[in-house]
Design an enzyme around this catalytic site. Structure first.
Site, mmCIF file in Angstrom:
data_model
loop_
_atom_site.group_PDB
_atom_site.id
_atom_site.type_symbol
_atom_site.label_atom_id
_atom_site.label_comp_id
_atom_site.label_asym_id
_atom_site.label_seq_id
_atom_site.Cartn_x
_atom_site.Cartn_y
_atom_site.Cartn_z
ATOM 1 N N HIS A 1 -0.322 -23.462 -50.064
ATOM 2 C CA HIS A 1 -1.522 -23.477 -49.223
ATOM 3 C C HIS A 1 -2.599 -24.350 -49.869
ATOM 4 C CE1 HIS A 1 -4.242 -22.410 -46.189
ATOM 5 N NE2 HIS A 1 -4.360 -21.104 -46.370
ATOM 6 N N TYR B 1 -9.618 -23.069 -49.323
ATOM 7 C CA TYR B 1 -9.231 -22.281 -50.479
ATOM 8 C C TYR B 1 -9.082 -23.192 -51.703
ATOM 9 C CZ TYR B 1 -8.764 -18.837 -46.831
ATOM 10 O OH TYR B 1 -9.034 -18.002 -45.775
ATOM 11 N N ARG C 1 -1.944 -17.058 -33.430
ATOM 12 C CA ARG C 1 -2.543 -16.016 -32.588
ATOM 13 C C ARG C 1 -1.736 -15.701 -31.341
ATOM 14 N NH1 ARG C 1 -8.905 -17.969 -33.032
ATOM 15 N NH2 ARG C 1 -8.951 -17.981 -35.317
ATOM 16 N N TYR D 1 19.536 -5.603 -22.089
ATOM 17 C CA TYR D 1 19.164 -5.006 -20.808
ATOM 18 C C TYR D 1 17.858 -5.593 -20.279
ATOM 19 C CZ TYR D 1 22.739 -1.332 -20.932
ATOM 20 O OH TYR D 1 23.928 -0.647 -20.935
#
Length: 433
Positions: free
Chosen positions: A215, A220, A398, A426
């Site tokens: 990341h 950050y 989201r 189903y």
């Protein structure tokens, strides 16, 4: 278990029916749009091009995942997501965004993660993890506490660490709102961050993770080092472009060195801080030009996919919002790479909530002809109708929270017959014979 006609999934510590092929796989791959074609990255093959973005849930116990995460993340794989990525997972305790964030700084955190991994694998799908350090945005409260007039800061009595928040430079995210006052990392601590990423990656491998993502987005720690607005260092980690990317490069190299050669490595970046309005006064920021320059370095470092997001590093960012505002950034980086013969994969994120939008972003081999093309004057409309491929993998966040069955739903909307989970047959749409 004795006398069953149902084939069991192998390598899982409990009985569950084998999903062969996995949910979300087209019944006719040859005629399916690119969105539902498999994607092979090193030794990992995704059943389709739909991935669940890492999304913070603020529900871990001292960094350990719980049964909440098993249900939360497992539902997406059960319903056909080709890749599910575990939320931003801190590589050290002070690298958490909130006291309730996921972590992988301790061996004790491997087993709870492995439980989630086993379930995703039981559905014959793949799972990744996003390794992160929050930097100056650490020790803040969970999302639902952030109401007007309340503080963002998680104090010590709330499980926070406001006196041990770190950043490249001692610059808080904002002067108001209760953001912590960070201190600048020492050189020894910077080296410790690199080791922490590598150690967390080793633990991810031990847990059976298929993909690791680093990341370096959304304001950050790694983003803070990349940006000249938040990195005012005068040592080898600050100043020039090469110095500002140094920590990210060292982290990438360290992680690549400890994960298997066949494991894909992703990196997420903010392609722009949306601070270009400051360029007129000489206030440089991290922008698309620098992102492209950085992206061109990544293939040689062993990065397989660049996950392109934007923003998050400045409270006064000015985002030019339209449905493709982030997809467009991904497409421009992809074009720049291919213009130089670099074929690193690109991931696109942001406001992807409709079937046709998801399809068009990754579709290969389509164009627009004749008068229809002339009517499309804006980039957004051109992209909306799939004139050119913008990315190779679609990351959805989201919308999966709104519709956990998003993969199965858009397959139905696009008219693509796909496999449903055995146990849910189903409920599968009935088709005319």
């Amino acid at each position: 278990m004795v006398g069953t006609a149902t084939k069991a999934t192998q390598g899982i510590p409990y009985f569950t029916p084998a999903q062969e092929p996995p949910a979300g796989t087209p019944t006719d791959v040859a005629t399916a749009p690119t969105l539902f074609q498999p994607l092979r990255i090193r030794d990992v093959e995704l059943a389709n091009r739909l991935a669940v973005s890492p999304m913070c849930m603020y529900s871990a116990q001292d960094g350990h995942l719980t049964d909440f995460h098993l249900v939360h993340l497992g539902q997406f794989a059960l319903r056909g997501a080709g890749l599910t990525i575990v939320e931003a997972t801190a590589v050290e305790p002070r690298g958490r965004i909130s006291p309730e964030d996921s972590g992988l700084w301790s061996d004790s955190q491997i087993e709870p993660l492995k439980r989630v991994v086993d379930f995703v694998h039981a559905q014959n799908h793949k799972i990744g993890i996003q390794l992160a350090h929050a930097g100056r945005k650490a020790s803040t409260l969970a999302l639902w506490h952030l109401k007007p007039g309340t503080r963002c800061l998680a104090t010590a009595d709330q499980g926070g660490w406001p006196d041990d928040v770190v950043a490249p430079s001692a610059i808080p995210f904002a002067a108001e709102g209760g953001w912590p006052e960070p201190r600048a990392l020492t050189l020894d601590e910077v080296e410790g961050v690199v080791r922490a990423f590598a150690d967390a990656a080793r633990r991810a491998v031990a847990a059976g993770i298929d993909v690791v993502e680093i990341h370096a987005a959304h304001g950050y720690l790694l983003t803070e080092f990349l940006s000249p607005l938040t990195n005012r260092r005068t040592d080898r980690y600050g100043g020039s472009f090469e110095n500002r990317i140094r920590l990210a490069v060292e982290v990438i190299r360290a992680v690549r060195a400890v994960i298997p050669a066949g494991m894909p490595l992703f990196v997420r970046i903010s392609a722009t801080e949306w601070m270009e309005h400051g360029h007129e006064t000489g206030q440089r920021s991290w922008d698309l030009e620098e992102s492209i320059r950085f992206a061109k370095r990544l293939p040689e470092l062993g990065v397989d996919l660049l996950d392109v997001s934007s923003g998050g590093n400045q409270p006064d960012q000015r985002i030019e919002v339209h449905p493709y505002y982030q997809v467009s950034l991904a497409g421009k980086i992809r074009d720049a790479l291919r213009a130089e013969g670099k074929d690193m994969l690109i991931g696109a994120v942001g406001m992807i909530s409709e079937a046709e939008m998801a399809r068009s972003i990754v579709q290969v081999g389509e164009g627009v002809k004749g008068e229809e093309k002339k009517d499309r004057e804006t980039v957004e409309v051109d992209e909306e109708h799939g004139q050119k491929t913008q990315a190779d993998l679609v990351f959805v966040g989201r919308q999966f929270l709104r519709e956990p069955n998003f993969v199965l739903k858009i397959a139905e909307v696009l008219g693509v017959p796909v496999k449903w989970p055995n146990q849910y047959l189903y409920g599968a749409p009935r088709r005319k014979l």
